[in-house]
Design an enzyme around this catalytic site. Structure first.
Site, short mmCIF file in Angstrom:
data_model
loop_
_atom_site.label_atom_id
_atom_site.label_comp_id
_atom_site.label_asym_id
_atom_site.label_seq_id
_atom_site.Cartn_x
_atom_site.Cartn_y
_atom_site.Cartn_z
N GLU A 71 -12.50 10.38 12.31
CA GLU A 71 -12.01 10.89 11.02
C GLU A 71 -10.94 11.96 11.15
O GLU A 71 -11.17 13.13 10.79
CB GLU A 71 -13.18 11.41 10.18
CG GLU A 71 -14.18 10.33 9.85
CD GLU A 71 -15.14 10.74 8.72
OE1 GLU A 71 -14.97 11.82 8.15
OE2 GLU A 71 -16.04 9.95 8.42
N GLU A 107 -19.79 4.32 10.75
CA GLU A 107 -20.74 5.26 10.13
C GLU A 107 -20.99 4.84 8.70
O GLU A 107 -20.06 4.48 7.98
CB GLU A 107 -20.18 6.69 10.06
CG GLU A 107 -20.24 7.49 11.31
CD GLU A 107 -19.75 8.93 11.12
OE1 GLU A 107 -19.85 9.47 10.00
OE2 GLU A 107 -19.25 9.49 12.10
#
Ligand code: BGC
Length: 467
Positions: A187, A375
C-alpha cells in the site's frame, strides 16, 4: 439540482446474485488460501538482536499519535512465539503465510552493514513455514522505514530508490533460495497520504508539498524492487500490493462524478498505471501533472515493471462528493456512518458489492496478468467470554466478501488467491490495540491466543474439520 443516490437502492441494486454455493472447491484446487501479517504489527522485540528504530518506534513515542498511548514494543511477541503462531496458521487450514521483513532488523542503518541476527530470525521463520508445508510470502516493505533513512529525508529523498534496491537485493540473496513469492511494497498510497501528507501515520510528516515527490519515489522503488528481485531470482513470482476501494459518486451531478474520478485516480490508479506504462492518471486528476518536477530523464521507462501478479487489498467502498473546502482534491468523503449502511467497528462500509466492482475494474487493465486478494478483513468489537469469541459479524463479512470474489472469478477474472487480514489481533497502527482484526484473539497482557469463531469457520471451510 443534483439527484442524490439512494443508498438503500444502491445496495439492493448491487445485491450480488451469487448463485454458486460458497465452498473451497468452487475456487478451484490451485487457488491459494493464506493469511497476511506485517512485521511491525506483530513482532515486538524492537530492541533485540541489533534491530534499530524504525519510523513507527519514534512516532509511537510522541504524545497523542497512537490511540491510548499504545506502542508496539511487545505487540504480539511474534518474534518469540512465531513457531506456535505458525502452527495456528496450519490449524486454521491456510497453506500460505504472508509476512513482511523489518528493514531495520536487516540493515539497521538502512543501508550498508547487514545485521546477521535479523537475517537469522527470518531464516528460522521461513524454515518453520516450510517444515509445516506452509508457503512463505515475503513483503519487502510494510511501512516500517528505518529511522536512519528518515533522518536523510526518507521517501522524500530520491536516494531512497538506491537504498531500497540495496535492501531488496540483500533480502533476495538471503531468502530467495526458499521463498518463491515476493511482494515489493505494501500500500504505497498509505505511505504517501497518511505518512507524508496528513501526518496520521509515521513518520508524521504533513504537507501537500511532500505528496508528489513521495509518490514518485515510491513508484520508482516498486519497479526497481521488482527488477532487483527478477535479476537475482529469475524464477520467483513478483507482485506488488495496493489498496483499492470502489468509488461511488454521492449524486449524479457532474461535479460529484468528477470528484469520484479524482478519488479513483488517487485511491486505485496512482501506483498501478505508471507500472503498466500508462503514466500517472493525470486525465482524471490534473494536479498530478506537477509530478513532472520530480521526474528525470528516463523515469517513464524506470516506472515500468511487468509484475507477475497484483495484490489487491480491499476493505470497503467509498462515496465522495465535490467540496469547495478541500483545496487540491476538491472532494470529501461521505462517511459510511452517515449513510445508514452496515459498517465495521472502524466505521468502514461493509461492501461486498464494492469488492466485486473493484475486481472487475482492475480486471480491465490489459497489462495485468494475475490478480489476488492480498488482504481483506474487518475489525469488530470482540469480547472473550468463557474462552470463546463469538464474532458472527466477521464471519458473515468473510462469507460475503468471498462470495463476491468467487463471482468475479467465475466471470472469467484471473484471481489466483486470497489472504485474510489477519492472523492475530495486533498493533493496528494509529488505532493501537483498539481495533481487532484477527482470526485469533490476543490477550495483550498474557499473550494468550484464542481462536475466534471466524477462525473456526475458516478451518471448517478450508479443511472440513472442527477445531
Ligand atoms: C494494511 C494493514 C492494516 C489493515 C487494516 C491495510 O491497509 O496493509 O497493515 O492493518 O489495512 O487497517
Amino acid at each position: 439540482m443534483a439527484t442524490t443516490i439512494d443508498y438503500h437502492k444502491r445496495n439492493s441494486e448491487n445485491k450480488l446474485d451469487y448463485n454458486v454455493p460458497l465452498t473451497r472447491e468452487a475456487f478451484g484446487h490451485d487457488f491459494k488460501w493464506g493469511v497476511a501479517t506485517a512485521a511491525y504489527q506483530i513482532e515486538g522485540a524492537v530492541n533485540e538482536d541489533g534491530r534499530s528504530d524504525c519510523v513507527w518506534d519514534v512516532f509511537a513515542r510522541k504524545k497523542g499519535k497512537i490511540r491510548n498511548g499504545d506502542h508496539a514494543r511487545q505487540a504480539c511477541d511474534f518474534y518469540h512465539r512465531y513457531e506456535q503462531d505458525l502452527e495456528l496458521v496450519k490449524e486454521l487450514g491456510f497453506g500460505h503465510f504472508r509476512f513482511s521483513l523489518s528493514w531495520s532488523r536487516i540493515l539497521p542503518d538502512g543501508h550498508g552493514r547487514v545485521n546477521q541476527p535479523g537475517i537469522d530470525f527470518y531464516n528460522k521463520l521461513i524454515d518453520k513455514c516450510i517444515s509445516l508445508r506452509i508457503e512463505p510470502w515475503i513483503t519487502l516493505y510494510h511501512w516500517d522505514l528505518p529511522q536512519a533513512l528518515e533522518k536523510s529525508g526518507g521517501w522524500k529523498n530520491r536516494r531512497i530508490v538506491e537504498w531500497f534496491a540495496e535492501y531488496a537485493s540483500v533480502c533476495a540473496l538471503a531468502f530467495g533460495d526458499r521463498v518463491h513469492n515476493w511482494i515489493v511494497l505494501n500500500e504505497p498510497m498509505a505511505v504517501a497520504g497518511l505518512g507524508y501528507t496528513t501526518g496520521e501515520h509515521a513518520p508524521g510528516n504533513k504537507g501537500i508539498h511532500n505528496f508528489l515527490p513521495v509518490v514518485h519515489h515510491l513508484a520508482l522503488s516498486q519497479a526497481e524492487g521488482g527488477r532487483v528481485l527478477r535479476q537475482i531470482l529469475p524464477d520467483a513470482r513478483i507482485g506488488n500490493a495496493i489498496s483499492c476501494s470502489y468509488v461511488y459518486p454521492n449524486s449524479r451531478s457532474a461535479a460529484d462524478v468528477r470528484a469520484a474520478r479524482r478519488a479513483d485516480a488517487l485511491m486505485n490508479r496512482l501506483f498501478i498505471e505508471p507500472a503498466l506504462g500508462l503514466g500517472y492518471p493525470k486525465d482524471a486528476f490534473p494536479f498530478l501533472s506537477n509530478i513532472k518536477r520530480f521526474m528525470r530523464e528516463g523515469d517513464r521507462e524506470r516506472l515500468k515493471f511487468d509484475f507477475d501478479f497484483w495484490g489487491l487489498q480491499n476493505y470497503f467502498s467509498v462515496v465522495v462528493q465535490h467540496s469547495y473546502l478541500a483545496p487540491v482534491t476538491w472532494l470529501k468523503e461521505v462517511p459510511a456512518t452517515l449513510r445508514n449502511v452496515p459498517t465495521t467497528a472502524l466505521g468502514w462500509e461493509i461492501s461486498p458489492a464494492g469488492m466485486y466492482e473493484i475486481l472487475k475494474q482492475f480486471g480491465r487493465y490489459k497489462g495485468v496478468r494475475e490478480l489476488m486478494i492480498s488482504e481483506n478483513g474487518a475489525a469488530f468489537k470482540d469480547k472473550l467470554k468463557e474462552g470463546k469469541v463469538e464474532d458472527s459479524g466477521r464471519r458473515a463479512y468473510y462469507q460475503e466478501y468471498l462470495s463476491a470474489v468467487l463471482k468475479a472469478k467465475n466471470e472469467g477474472l484471473n484471481i489466483t488467491g486470497y489472504f485474510a487480514w489477519t492472523l492475530l489481533d495486533n498493533f493496528e497502527w494509529a488505532h493501537g490495540y483498539s481495533a481487532r482484526f484477527g482470526l485469533v484473539f490476543v490477550d495483550f497482557k498474557t499473550q494468550e491466543r484464542t481462536v475466534k469463531d471466524s477462525g473456526r469457520w475458516f478451518a471448517r471451510f478450508l479443511k472440513k474439520v472442527e477445531i
